[in-house]
Design an enzyme around this catalytic site. Sequence first.
Site, PDB file in Angstrom:
ATOM      1  N   LEU A  58       0.809  -1.215   0.000  1.00 15.43           N
ATOM      2  CA  LEU A  58       0.000   0.000   0.000  1.00 15.43           C
ATOM      3  C   LEU A  58       0.845   1.269   0.000  1.00 15.43           C
ATOM      4  CD1 LEU A  58      -2.603  -1.085   2.738  1.00 15.43           C
ATOM      5  CD2 LEU A  58      -2.788  -1.352   0.262  1.00 15.43           C
ATOM      6  N   TYR A 108       3.566  11.465 -11.600  1.00 18.17           N
ATOM      7  CA  TYR A 108       2.915  10.495 -10.712  1.00 18.17           C
ATOM      8  C   TYR A 108       2.406   9.289 -11.497  1.00 18.17           C
ATOM      9  CZ  TYR A 108      -0.447   8.513  -7.406  1.00 18.17           C
ATOM     10  OH  TYR A 108      -1.149   7.652  -6.594  1.00 18.17           O
ATOM     11  N   LYS A 112       3.627   5.292 -11.185  1.00 12.69           N
ATOM     12  CA  LYS A 112       2.720   4.191 -10.795  1.00 12.69           C
ATOM     13  C   LYS A 112       2.711   3.102 -11.862  1.00 12.69           C
ATOM     14  CE  LYS A 112       0.700   4.191  -7.448  1.00 12.69           C
ATOM     15  NZ  LYS A 112       1.121   3.787  -6.087  1.00 12.69           N
ATOM     16  N   PRO A 287     -46.849   8.574  36.220  1.00 10.12           N
ATOM     17  CA  PRO A 287     -47.849   7.582  36.656  1.00 10.12           C
ATOM     18  C   PRO A 287     -49.276   8.133  36.606  1.00 10.12           C
ATOM     19  CG  PRO A 287     -45.942   7.505  38.098  1.00 10.12           C
ATOM     20  CD  PRO A 287     -45.731   8.690  37.201  1.00 10.12           C
ATOM     21  N   GLY A 288     -50.201   7.336  36.069  1.00 11.20           N
ATOM     22  CA  GLY A 288     -51.603   7.708  36.003  1.00 11.20           C
ATOM     23  C   GLY A 288     -51.984   8.597  34.841  1.00 11.20           C
TER      24      GLY A 288
END
Length: 377
Positions: A58, A108, A112, A287-288
């Site tokens: 790599l 480049y 390569k 609650p309720g």
Amino acid sequence: MNILITGAHGFIARNLIHVLQSKELSFLQPLKLYTYDRRDAIEDLKEYLTDCDFIIHLAGVNRPQKAQEYEEGNKGFTQFICDELIQHRNTCPILMTSSIQAVLDNDYGRSKRAAENCLRSLWQKNGNKIYLYRLPNVYGKWCRPDYNSVVATWCYHLARNQDIQIHDEQKEITLCYIDDVITEILNCLQGKATVADESDFYKVEPTTRCRLSELRNILYSFKNEQQNLTLPNQTAFVKKLYATYLSYLPQENLSYSLTMHQDARGSFTEMFHMDTYGQVSVNVLHPGIVKGNHWHMSKNEKYVVVAGEGNVKLRNLYDDDHKLLTYHLSANKMEVVDIPPGYLHCIENTGTQDMVVIIWANEVFDETYPDTYYKEV
């Protein structure tokens, strides 16, 4: 398997190394990793090249201070690896990541292509199986911004409320995601590399072709999601871009407050908005307390109780007998209740502690057309 990874501090290598170290991949066991970067001793590399069973090459130079460094870092280093393998009669396979720019007639690109030819020559002289990948623009977490990735650069700056530069909105680029690159490398290690259409190359799939203007618009759509709660539409490409963008957020911006609408009954908080998938909210009932007592023309919802317990009650307005349906929900046994359109519905906390309900609605709430009609269940 003894695997040598060159360019070990680079973007692709970091992702690959973490995966190899984290996953129990049976086809690689027992696994020994050799990693080399230009800051390491060359003598270590020579030793690794005598013992490795597979090389993932790599390393490369793409932003040198002098043009001659392309030749030295790409062709020269690759040739060094080939010479060492020949000297030690090591016929292990070698995978190299080249670039789509290898077709260009610049320093480049030429370097390569020359590196690729070094490996072809190695195959002819020493019998090493070679896997050449001309990668397009790779994006994903841990890619260095302001270097050679427009995605990394734009994500980094947008996440910091900085402007981004675009010189040619119509320019098209080809992108591939880091996870797809890693998957292909793992496939190659198993002898299942994806053959490209031309010559002796292999490829990563999928790739995406898009204009810079399109890429910019997608990334800008992520910028204000913490304020407007809107999650992006999760197409395959956008999903990968969004994951990448999040990885560039400053750590102090990883959390953000939600607006809680509180009254004597409890609270209601919108969590996420999704253009095509509705919204997710949190409803807290003391609650309720009873909430709801309404119905929708088209909107539909799903209820899940994640704390406490209570009842969801429904009546189908279409039925002449208006039969009451009651579903008891509890965090001790989570289940989903669907709320179809045309059903009166309410939810009641029957326990002694706050009941917390996660609600998914198929559309984001629209104040101009709330599609909510109040009536006692």
